[in-house]
Motif scaffolding. Structure first.
Motif, PDB file in Angstrom:
ATOM      1  N   THR A 208       0.825  -1.199   0.000  1.00 51.02           N
ATOM      2  CA  THR A 208       0.000   0.000   0.000  1.00 51.02           C
ATOM      3  C   THR A 208       0.864   1.255   0.000  1.00 51.02           C
ATOM      4  O   THR A 208       1.963   1.262   0.531  1.00 51.02           O
ATOM      5  N   LYS A 209       0.351   2.314  -0.643  1.00 50.15           N
ATOM      6  CA  LYS A 209       1.109   3.562  -0.730  1.00 50.15           C
ATOM      7  C   LYS A 209       0.695   4.535   0.359  1.00 50.15           C
ATOM      8  O   LYS A 209       1.077   5.695   0.334  1.00 50.15           O
ATOM      9  N   TRP A 210      -0.160   4.092   1.263  1.00 52.63           N
ATOM     10  CA  TRP A 210      -0.690   5.003   2.270  1.00 52.63           C
ATOM     11  C   TRP A 210      -0.156   4.654   3.642  1.00 52.63           C
ATOM     12  O   TRP A 210      -0.186   3.511   4.038  1.00 52.63           O
ATOM     13  N   ASN A 211       0.302   5.655   4.360  1.00 58.88           N
ATOM     14  CA  ASN A 211       0.560   5.444   5.782  1.00 58.88           C
ATOM     15  C   ASN A 211      -0.347   6.379   6.561  1.00 58.88           C
ATOM     16  O   ASN A 211      -1.122   7.141   5.987  1.00 58.88           O
ATOM     17  N   PHE A 212      -0.242   6.296   7.881  1.00 60.13           N
ATOM     18  CA  PHE A 212      -1.180   7.035   8.711  1.00 60.13           C
ATOM     19  C   PHE A 212      -1.104   8.535   8.447  1.00 60.13           C
ATOM     20  O   PHE A 212      -2.108   9.219   8.306  1.00 60.13           O
ATOM     21  N   TRP A 213       0.114   9.044   8.355  1.00 57.72           N
ATOM     22  CA  TRP A 213       0.327  10.469   8.160  1.00 57.72           C
ATOM     23  C   TRP A 213      -0.270  10.944   6.846  1.00 57.72           C
ATOM     24  O   TRP A 213      -0.937  11.971   6.781  1.00 57.72           O
ATOM     25  N   LYS A 214      -0.040  10.173   5.778  1.00 54.68           N
ATOM     26  CA  LYS A 214      -0.592  10.531   4.471  1.00 54.68           C
ATOM     27  C   LYS A 214      -2.119  10.565   4.517  1.00 54.68           C
ATOM     28  O   LYS A 214      -2.749  11.444   3.934  1.00 54.68           O
ATOM     29  N   LEU A 215      -2.683   9.556   5.217  1.00 58.17           N
ATOM     30  CA  LEU A 215      -4.141   9.499   5.315  1.00 58.17           C
ATOM     31  C   LEU A 215      -4.665  10.698   6.090  1.00 58.17           C
ATOM     32  O   LEU A 215      -5.705  11.272   5.760  1.00 58.17           O
ATOM     33  N   PHE A 216      -3.916  11.087   7.125  1.00 59.25           N
ATOM     34  CA  PHE A 216      -4.325  12.231   7.938  1.00 59.25           C
ATOM     35  C   PHE A 216      -4.351  13.503   7.088  1.00 59.25           C
ATOM     36  O   PHE A 216      -5.331  14.247   7.090  1.00 59.25           O
ATOM     37  N   LEU A 217      -3.277  13.715   6.321  1.00 61.18           N
ATOM     38  CA  LEU A 217      -3.215  14.898   5.458  1.00 61.18           C
ATOM     39  C   LEU A 217      -4.336  14.864   4.425  1.00 61.18           C
ATOM     40  O   LEU A 217      -4.953  15.881   4.109  1.00 61.18           O
ATOM     41  N   TYR A 218      -4.617  13.648   3.927  1.00 58.03           N
ATOM     42  CA  TYR A 218      -5.670  13.472   2.926  1.00 58.03           C
ATOM     43  C   TYR A 218      -7.025  13.850   3.513  1.00 58.03           C
ATOM     44  O   TYR A 218      -7.850  14.473   2.855  1.00 58.03           O
ATOM     45  N   SER A 219      -7.227  13.502   4.791  1.00 54.40           N
ATOM     46  CA  SER A 219      -8.509  13.820   5.413  1.00 54.40           C
ATOM     47  C   SER A 219      -8.643  15.335   5.596  1.00 54.40           C
ATOM     48  O   SER A 219      -9.719  15.898   5.407  1.00 54.40           O
ATOM     49  N   LEU A 220      -7.533  16.007   5.941  1.00 57.86           N
ATOM     50  CA  LEU A 220      -7.581  17.476   6.048  1.00 57.86           C
ATOM     51  C   LEU A 220      -7.939  18.080   4.694  1.00 57.86           C
ATOM     52  O   LEU A 220      -8.733  19.010   4.591  1.00 57.86           O
ATOM     53  N   GLU A 221      -7.334  17.514   3.658  1.00 60.91           N
ATOM     54  CA  GLU A 221      -7.633  17.932   2.282  1.00 60.91           C
ATOM     55  C   GLU A 221      -9.137  17.892   2.031  1.00 60.91           C
ATOM     56  O   GLU A 221      -9.722  18.822   1.485  1.00 60.91           O
ATOM     57  N   GLY A 222      -9.744  16.800   2.467  1.00 59.24           N
ATOM     58  CA  GLY A 222     -11.185  16.628   2.276  1.00 59.24           C
ATOM     59  C   GLY A 222     -11.974  17.675   3.033  1.00 59.24           C
ATOM     60  O   GLY A 222     -12.914  18.269   2.499  1.00 59.24           O
ATOM     61  N   ILE A 223     -11.587  17.910   4.276  1.00 53.78           N
ATOM     62  CA  ILE A 223     -12.332  18.863   5.095  1.00 53.78           C
ATOM     63  C   ILE A 223     -12.194  20.274   4.522  1.00 53.78           C
ATOM     64  O   ILE A 223     -13.171  20.997   4.352  1.00 53.78           O
ATOM     65  N   ILE A 224     -10.974  20.643   4.163  1.00 55.40           N
ATOM     66  CA  ILE A 224     -10.752  21.994   3.654  1.00 55.40           C
ATOM     67  C   ILE A 224     -11.404  22.165   2.276  1.00 55.40           C
ATOM     68  O   ILE A 224     -11.955  23.207   1.961  1.00 55.40           O
ATOM     69  N   GLY A 225     -11.352  21.096   1.487  1.00 56.75           N
ATOM     70  CA  GLY A 225     -11.905  21.182   0.137  1.00 56.75           C
ATOM     71  C   GLY A 225     -13.420  21.245   0.095  1.00 56.75           C
ATOM     72  O   GLY A 225     -13.995  21.765  -0.846  1.00 56.75           O
ATOM     73  N   PHE A 226     -14.079  20.667   1.096  1.00 54.77           N
ATOM     74  CA  PHE A 226     -15.528  20.548   0.992  1.00 54.77           C
ATOM     75  C   PHE A 226     -16.293  21.179   2.134  1.00 54.77           C
ATOM     76  O   PHE A 226     -17.476  20.925   2.302  1.00 54.77           O
ATOM     77  N   SER A 227     -15.613  21.998   2.933  1.00 57.04           N
ATOM     78  CA  SER A 227     -16.329  22.671   3.999  1.00 57.04           C
ATOM     79  C   SER A 227     -15.579  23.921   4.424  1.00 57.04           C
ATOM     80  O   SER A 227     -14.350  23.973   4.399  1.00 57.04           O
ATOM     81  N   THR A 228     -16.343  24.938   4.799  1.00 50.37           N
ATOM     82  CA  THR A 228     -15.707  26.131   5.357  1.00 50.37           C
ATOM     83  C   THR A 228     -15.977  26.217   6.860  1.00 50.37           C
ATOM     84  O   THR A 228     -15.739  27.249   7.470  1.00 50.37           O
TER      85      THR A 228
END
Ligand code: UDP
Ligand code: MG
Length: 315
Positions: A208-228
């Protein structure tokens, strides 16, 4: 009827041949049962192994195989975008190269779109078995939070594995953003989605290309991208601390007037200053995240750069 299978691949030299074997088997069956034609689009996301040469040779053997190779690693989201742009099919499926998205579900997904009034057949896994408990915990938290604060309906356990009708693909391609959070984009465009459930499968080969840190950053991406909502939270925190300070001031004034109690204690003051400046920095940080995303959007850079496609091989 043409079905496009879009497969983002990053360092998948072990998995890709296995995937190809399995998908062509299923494609053969579906050709017979549904009369469906196929194209397979492998998006090589700047792999450092032999993924590209495997894609090249698959294209030589099988005209249905197409590939797009990036100039460097741009991330899975970029791969998905490139694949969807290239896809010519009436129906487009998105799947991983590691066979964690079983191709055997495809006939069922196509049946859903053909016989029922749905635009998309998507999959979710029912269990998070084989995943570290701490990761599952954070994943659940993430889904709970993002669904509260954003318009996009993001389903817990949803995989990117899905079959979409042309109109949904076009809607996705109409979203021009640079910061692409697919799970959010799929939810945001709406359309009728049927969720098929299946039990999580381990990847066949590679890792897998994902580790915990990457997933965490990805989740922030989601929150910032789809909510203010975080921006609103910053304002609320500001109001809350103002109120608190106001009450504190009243308290001190009243105390020194009526009880003549000198105000002492620099330690408590130090703690209060630390707390308030901490909150301020946090809020500036939140602001900064949105500013950074805006900055990247405004630059309007391409999401990916193509180095080679199967068309280059023909000439
Ligand atoms: N992938 C990609 N670019 C990346 C990372 C991953 O195209 O930078 C592809 C990868 O080759 C695979 C899919 O995205 O086909 C899912 O990756 P992976 O299996 O590592 O993720 P997991 O299934 O563990 O969530
Ligand atoms: Mg995987």
């Amino acid at each position: 009827m043409l079905l496009s299978i879009v497969v983002p691949c990053y360092n998948e030299q072990e998995a890709l041949p296995l995937f190809y074997k399995e998908i062509t088997r299923v494609a053969g069956e579906m050709q017979a049962s549904h009369g469906a034609d196929f194209e397979f689009i492998f998006v090589d996301d700047g792999s450092k192994d032999d993924t590209l040469s495997i894609a090249r040779s698959l294209h030589k053997e099988d005209g249905r195989v197409r590939y797009i190779s990036f100039s460097r690693n741009f991330g899975k989201e970029a791969g998905i975008l490139a694949g969807l742009r290239a896809a010519k099919g009436d129906y487009v499926a998105l799947m991983d190269a590691d066979l964690q998205d079983p191709p055997s579900l495809l006939p069922q997904m196509l049946d859903t779109l053909l016989n029922e009034d749905y635009d998309c057949a998507a999959t979710r896994r029912t269990t998070r078995k084989g995943e570290p408990p701490i990761r599952s915990f954070f994943a659940r938290m993430f889904y709970r939070i993002i669904n509260k604060i954003s318009d996009a309906d993001i389903v817990d356990g949803a995989r990117d594995y899905r079959l979409m009708r042309r109109r949904m693909v076009d809607a996705i391609l109409d979203m021009p953003e640079y910061n692409r959070f697919s799970k959010g984009i799929f939810g945001w465009v709406g359309f009728k989605t049927k969720w098929l459930e299946y039990v999580n499968v381990e990847r066949v080969a590679g890792e897998t290309k994902w580790n915990f840190w990457k997933l965490f950053l990805y989740s922030l991406e989601g929150i910032i991208g789809f909510s203010t909502a975080p921006l609103a939270l910053a304002s609320l925190l500001g109001i809350f601390f103002c109120l608190l300070a106001f009450i504190g001031i009243l308290f001190i004034i009243v105390r020194s007037f009526f009880w003549h109690d000198p105000t002492a204690g620099w330690q408590s003051l130090a703690c209060i200053i630390l707390l308030c400046s901490g909150v301020q920095l946090f809020c500036i940080g939140v602001l900064g995240q949105y500013l950074a995303k805006t900055y990247m959007e405004v630059k309007n850079r391409p999401v990916y750069i193509v180095r080679e496609t199967e068309e280059d091989q023909a000439s």
